[in-house]
Design an enzyme around this catalytic site. Sequence first.
Site, PDB file in Angstrom:
ATOM      1  N   GLU A  79       0.821  -1.201   0.000  1.00 26.86           N
ATOM      2  CA  GLU A  79       0.000   0.000   0.000  1.00 26.86           C
ATOM      3  C   GLU A  79       0.862   1.261   0.000  1.00 26.86           C
ATOM      4  OE1 GLU A  79      -4.089  -1.481   2.051  1.00 26.86           O
ATOM      5  OE2 GLU A  79      -2.473  -1.103   3.434  1.00 26.86           O
ATOM      6  N   CYS A 137       3.434   8.422   1.286  1.00 25.00           N
ATOM      7  CA  CYS A 137       4.038   7.440   2.198  1.00 25.00           C
ATOM      8  C   CYS A 137       4.141   6.118   1.442  1.00 25.00           C
ATOM      9  CB  CYS A 137       3.135   7.305   3.424  1.00 25.00           C
ATOM     10  SG  CYS A 137       3.675   6.030   4.568  1.00 25.00           S
ATOM     11  N   CYS A 154       6.939  -7.436   7.106  1.00 28.00           N
ATOM     12  CA  CYS A 154       8.127  -6.919   7.801  1.00 28.00           C
ATOM     13  C   CYS A 154       8.562  -7.929   8.848  1.00 28.00           C
ATOM     14  CB  CYS A 154       7.820  -5.580   8.466  1.00 28.00           C
ATOM     15  SG  CYS A 154       9.260  -4.870   9.303  1.00 28.00           S
ATOM     16  N   CYS A 189       7.152  -5.517  15.284  1.00 23.60           N
ATOM     17  CA  CYS A 189       6.812  -4.655  16.415  1.00 23.60           C
ATOM     18  C   CYS A 189       5.406  -5.002  16.904  1.00 23.60           C
ATOM     19  CB  CYS A 189       6.879  -3.185  16.009  1.00 23.60           C
ATOM     20  SG  CYS A 189       8.523  -2.712  15.457  1.00 23.60           S
ATOM     21  N   CYS A 234       2.145  -3.124  15.361  1.00 26.17           N
ATOM     22  CA  CYS A 234       2.110  -2.828  13.920  1.00 26.17           C
ATOM     23  C   CYS A 234       1.476  -3.958  13.123  1.00 26.17           C
ATOM     24  CB  CYS A 234       3.537  -2.570  13.434  1.00 26.17           C
ATOM     25  SG  CYS A 234       3.662  -2.386  11.652  1.00 26.17           S
ATOM     26  N   CYS A 285      -1.073   5.347  10.016  1.00 24.49           N
ATOM     27  CA  CYS A 285       0.185   4.647  10.323  1.00 24.49           C
ATOM     28  C   CYS A 285      -0.092   3.307  10.978  1.00 24.49           C
ATOM     29  CB  CYS A 285       1.011   5.378  11.365  1.00 24.49           C
ATOM     30  SG  CYS A 285       1.285   7.053  11.048  1.00 24.49           S
TER      31      CYS A 285
HETATM   32  N1  SAH Z   1       9.744   0.139   9.572  1.00 23.81           N
HETATM   33  C1  SAH Z   1       9.903   1.539   9.693  1.00 23.81           C
HETATM   34  C2  SAH Z   1       8.998   2.337   8.791  1.00 23.81           C
HETATM   35  C3  SAH Z   1       7.590   1.860   8.664  1.00 23.81           C
HETATM   36  S1  SAH Z   1       6.578   1.970  10.114  1.00 23.81           S
HETATM   37  C4  SAH Z   1       9.752   1.967  11.136  1.00 23.81           C
HETATM   38  O1  SAH Z   1       9.319   1.166  11.950  1.00 23.81           O
HETATM   39  O2  SAH Z   1      10.102   3.100  11.428  1.00 23.81           O
HETATM   40  C5  SAH Z   1       6.262   3.730  10.157  1.00 23.81           C
HETATM   41  C6  SAH Z   1       5.813   4.264  11.518  1.00 23.81           C
HETATM   42  O3  SAH Z   1       4.501   3.816  11.860  1.00 23.81           O
HETATM   43  C7  SAH Z   1       6.721   3.803  12.647  1.00 23.81           C
HETATM   44  O4  SAH Z   1       7.072   4.846  13.496  1.00 23.81           O
HETATM   45  C8  SAH Z   1       5.839   2.816  13.349  1.00 23.81           C
HETATM   46  O5  SAH Z   1       6.241   2.630  14.638  1.00 23.81           O
HETATM   47  C9  SAH Z   1       4.486   3.428  13.215  1.00 23.81           C
HETATM   48  N2  SAH Z   1       3.409   2.498  13.504  1.00 23.81           N
HETATM   49  C10 SAH Z   1       3.398   1.165  13.287  1.00 23.81           C
HETATM   50  N3  SAH Z   1       2.222   0.640  13.694  1.00 23.81           N
HETATM   51  C11 SAH Z   1       1.483   1.650  14.199  1.00 23.81           C
HETATM   52  C12 SAH Z   1       0.164   1.730  14.734  1.00 23.81           C
HETATM   53  N4  SAH Z   1      -0.613   0.651  14.830  1.00 23.81           N
HETATM   54  N5  SAH Z   1      -0.286   2.937  15.118  1.00 23.81           N
HETATM   55  C13 SAH Z   1       0.486   4.033  14.986  1.00 23.81           C
HETATM   56  N6  SAH Z   1       1.728   4.023  14.465  1.00 23.81           N
HETATM   57  C14 SAH Z   1       2.230   2.837  14.070  1.00 23.81           C
HETATM   58 FE1  SF4 Z   2       8.288  -3.289  10.637  1.00 22.37          FE
HETATM   59 FE2  SF4 Z   2       6.005  -2.246  11.501  1.00 22.37          FE
HETATM   60 FE3  SF4 Z   2       8.083  -2.420  13.150  1.00 22.37          FE
HETATM   61 FE4  SF4 Z   2       8.157  -0.653  11.118  1.00 22.37          FE
HETATM   62  S1  SF4 Z   2       6.749  -0.640  12.852  1.00 22.37           S
HETATM   63  S2  SF4 Z   2       9.775  -2.080  11.736  1.00 22.37           S
HETATM   64  S3  SF4 Z   2       6.996  -1.814   9.547  1.00 22.37           S
HETATM   65  S4  SF4 Z   2       6.975  -4.150  12.231  1.00 22.37           S
END
Ligand code: SAH
Ligand code: SF4
Length: 372
Positions: free
Chosen positions: A92, A105, A112, A116, A119, A343
Amino acid sequence: MNHVNLLDFDARELLAWCQEHGEKAFRARQLLRWIHQQGASDFAVMTDLAKSFRATLGATAVVAAPSVIADQVSSDGTRKWLLDVGGNDAIESVFIPETTRGTLCISTQAGCAVNCRFCSTGKQGFSRNLSLFEIIGQLWWANRLLGDVSEGEDKGARRISNVVLMGMGEPLLNYEASVKAMQLMLDDNAYGLSRRRVTLSTSGVVPMMDRLGHDCAVALAVSLHAPNDALRDELVPLNRKYPLRELLAACMRYLEHAPRDFITFEYVMLDGINDSDVHAKELVELVKDVPCKINLIPFNPFPNAGLKRSPAERIRAFGRRLQDAGIVTTTRKTRGDDIDAACGQLAGEVQDRTRLVERGMKKMVPIQEIRA
Ligand code: SAH
Ligand code: SF4
């Protein structure tokens, strides 16, 4: 015969390919402009190229971006595209229009591996790295589909003024393709964006942050999310490999190359997990020697996340504590959440497609219509 995809070449590779076909360097530049500035995929329109070269191009090359499977518009103007990258994977990209800028974006991986806790991309697991044409193809499509500004002072300008690598995936774990894509974004013969207007967001792949500083020093955002190692180990498992002390040292080294004199720290606000006054105090202490801004991101829920967004008042109080300590702090406005474009909500699996309709998709445009 297999056609080469010119969207999968960076400027140097396109030059080499043109030279192999007996063309001069300025032809490669013309071709680069046609592909990336004009968004052209049909060689017949490239009338300033010699007919014979156009014939060679037609016989041996294509300009092919991944196909757009869905195009959704949110009530706040945010627009999200779902692109098919084959093998049951979809990715996306999201366009966020604001008064003074338009931000795209983009994704760098299907899924990934960092996983995390908060996410939805991480929850899907890792499928594969995207190729250059799949990364730059998102910008190529968005420029084409958005069109130029049609009136006012900016008439004729591109709608996309900024690009953030903050979609699906960890860009520093797909280093080569992400850097090539960013170099095209910065190239005056392609997208011509300044280094300050391209931001890479990372969960903290320390050795790759150093390489990025040397190879392609764009603006950097670092996903911090916790003020101590014990909590960050839980939220961002990569922290076990690259703990906070190493991460912050890498940020300091990066600042020597960065186009801006600060690092942006992203901090997702999770109710009862990382959002207390004690956490705020610890965070102030942690980053006190790093020139930075902190961007608080209200957690965006997704099915089975098992986590809640901090209440608005808690986010405000947390932000005030940081600000009182002299740290510039902003809270990210949640955009496009009615189309799951906020996000951390980007999922994009093909298996998930049928659910798009259930999830209240506004508009599904068949690819033929988009191309027309
Ligand atoms: N992998 C990279 C870039 C993609 S994620 C990273 O982690 O930085 C982009 C941003 O979205 C990151 O700061 C991540 O922590 C945030 N993010 C992920 N899941 C989220 C959620 N459910 N709600 C709000 N922000 C989120
Ligand atoms: Fe990967 Fe999501 Fe963590 Fe970014 S926030 S590193 S996309 S798992």
